[in-house]
Design an enzyme around this catalytic site. Structure first.
Site, PDB file in Angstrom:
ATOM      1  CD  GLU A  85       6.262   0.348   5.037  1.00 31.57           C
ATOM      2  OE1 GLU A  85       5.626  -0.303   4.168  1.00 31.57           O
ATOM      3  OE2 GLU A  85       6.698  -0.157   6.078  1.00 31.57           O
TER       4      GLU A  85
ATOM      5  CD  GLU B 131       2.144  -2.256   7.037  1.00 29.15           C
ATOM      6  OE1 GLU B 131       2.053  -1.497   6.060  1.00 29.15           O
ATOM      7  OE2 GLU B 131       2.478  -3.462   6.924  1.00 29.15           O
TER       8      GLU B 131
END
Length: 532
Positions: free
Chosen positions: A422, A207
């Protein structure tokens, strides 16, 4: 009875019928009517599909100064009063560093065949490239990887997930300096050499789009840089630093991939990618202006990183609006970027509405500024939320967004292989919540069932998705929330660190079994590990 067996006692639920309904819920919870019939068809998951769980080093390991580990940026940040909601830190976290064998038993009980974890950079290189390799850190991850493979669980390794040695922040400002590319490459090389004979799936960075936003625009993560009106920090420039940090993160990814491709990939036979946080941006109206705003929102968030890595340049929408602010890629950078990636990691939780702010007047708010693309983000339309709200302000349950974002990535990036790295449901622990309430996590089961149904739809539509990882295996330290937010399939008593499976753990176990998951074959490897 062993401590592992004792930890597996399942919470009581009022009726067997209720549990049965939850276990069968993937057949009946659908993101749209067309998928109900499809859900009754044979499993869409190929026999080599990977089901797993995810964690990250700072959030679960603890042992923050044990066996030669150095200080990380998050160690320093959490020790500064006022930065974390409950005043806590990851000093102990859930002690995964010492309890990893117990946690692997939990994974085996779930029936997963993969586990995504991150490596603590400061545990391997306490002083970055300015100091020695910590052999104890190497030894720990060797033990973890070997223990996973003995259970038939494939290790998916993320090189860095928000945490980095404090030394590189102190010496040159970490991601704000091109020196970070050299440091990250040095770290990656050590990891490939030490673990690559057994690790076949690598992610460079987790991320980076979220990291630059929180660390250099809003200032809520270390090094806490920002400027008005985005935040009230003692240093930083919210209109420039996110683009500088992003540029160095992109080129750090390229540096690591270049090292892997030229030195290790042929002999080790693995693959490598990057993980982006993804949000589905829904136009708030059907107007052309709002549709264009939704596209700009993607360009200023996900495409900001994937376009340079895959196509060698920043998105056109960014160039048109902030082109003078964006750093330039040199000819050497462009050559390195051609190494690209083998797959895309997708962290997806939620969706939001987007409104155009170029042709329409917008109130100040998230996304509305020039540096964010003039696209105002709002979870509501005329007071009605997009999907079901949760106790986390940013998380609305909108499973259609899973299907839409996968479709978008499939089309924009030519169906590059994808992993859902995720996906999960979080909730704030309320003062009056009992342990039994937390164990009977019906909302998490409903969330997972609906999002997995959306994933099935995307795969039936041709998306090349090769794995799904739940966030998270355990309740853990959730960044600025501290321990007030819980995402785990397993409840953790933060006083005793006892792990107990929630309803969602049993549901996921049955879901995996239903789709006839086969265990990964452990890759052959030598018993000797590289020495430093």
């Amino acid at each position: 009875m062993s401590k592992h067996t004792a930890a597996m006692n399942f919470p009581t639920v009022d009726t067997a019928l209720f549990i049965l309904m939850m276990l069968l819920s993937p057949l009946f919870i659908s993101c749209d009517q067309t998928t109900l019939k499809q859900s009754l068809d044979p499993s869409p998951f190929p026999s080599n599909f990977l089901f797993g769980t995810s964690t990250s080093s700072y959030q679960v390991e603890g042992a923050y100064l044990s066996e030669g580990k150095g200080l990380s940026n998050w160690d320093v940040f959490t020790h500064t009063p006022g930065n974390i909601d409950d005043g806590s830190s990851g000093d102990v976290a859930v002690d995964h560093y010492h309890r990893y064998l117990e946690d692997i038993d939990l994974m085996e009980s779930l029936g997963v065949n993969s586990y995504r974890f991150s490596i603590s950079w400061a545990r391997i290189l306490p002083k970055g490239r300015f100091g020695d390799v910590n052999s104890e850190g190497i030894k720990h991850y060797n033990k973890l990887i070997d223990a996973l493979l003995l259970k038939g669980i494939q290790p998916f390794v993320t090189l860095t997930q928000f945490d980095s040695p404090q030394e590189i922040e102190d010496k040159y400002g970490a991601w704000l300096s091109p020196e970070s590319q050299e440091d990250f490459g040095y770290f990656a090389d050590i990891c490939f050499k030490s673990f690559g004979d057994r690790v076949k799936y690598w992610f460079t960075i987790n991320e980076p789009n979220m990291q630059v936003t929180l660390s250099y625009r809003l200032g809520s993560h270390p090094p806490a840089h920002c400027s008005q009106p985005f935040g009230n920090c003692s240093q930083g420039n919210s209109e420039e630093e996110p683009f500088i940090a992003a540029h160095n993160l992109i080129l750090s990814h390229a540096t690591a991939v270049d090292i892997y491709r030229t030195k290790y990939q042929k002999d080790q036979g693995g693959s490598i990618g990057i993980i982006l946080n993804t949000v589905w941006f829904e136009p708030i109206t059907s107007s052309t202006a709002d549709k264009l705003a939704a596209e700009r929102a993607q360009s200023f968030y996900m495409n900001w990183f994937l376009d340079p890595i895959i196509y060698g340049k920043y998105p056109a929408e960014m160039m048109n609006i902030v082109g003078s602010t964006l750093p330039k890629f040199s000819s050497r950078d462009k050559e390195k970027l051609k190494q690209g990636l083998d797959f895309i990691g997708i962290n997806h939780y939620t969706s939001t509405y987007v409104q155009d702010c170029i042709f329409s007047a917008c109130k100040p708010g998230p996304g509305a500024s020039k540096t964010e693309g003039f696209c105002l983000k709002n979870s509501q339309k005329h007071g009605v939320p997009l999907g079901e709200p949760t106790t986390l302000f940013w998380l609305n349950v909108y499973p259609q967004g899973m299907w839409k974002i996968i479709k978008y990535i499939k089309e924009r990036y030519k169906n590059t292989p994808m992993f859902i790295t995720e996906n999960g449901y979080g909730e704030i622990s309320m003062p009056n919540s009992s342990t039994e309430d937390l164990l009977n996590d019906v909302k998490r089961v409903e969330y997972m069932a609906s999002y997995l149904d959306a994933l099935i739809t995307a795969m039936r539509d041709g998306a090349d998705v090769r794995g799904y990882f739940v966030w998270s295996l355990l309740d853990s330290f959730e960044w600025t929330y501290g321990y007030t937010a819980r995402f785990g399939l397993h409840h953790v008593d933060f006083a005793t660190l006892k792990r107990t499976p929630k309803l969602s753990a049993t549901w996921y176990k049955h879901f995996i079994a239903k789709h006839k998951l086969i265990k990964s074959q452990s890759p052959k490897h030598t018993s000797k590990h590289p020495q430093f």
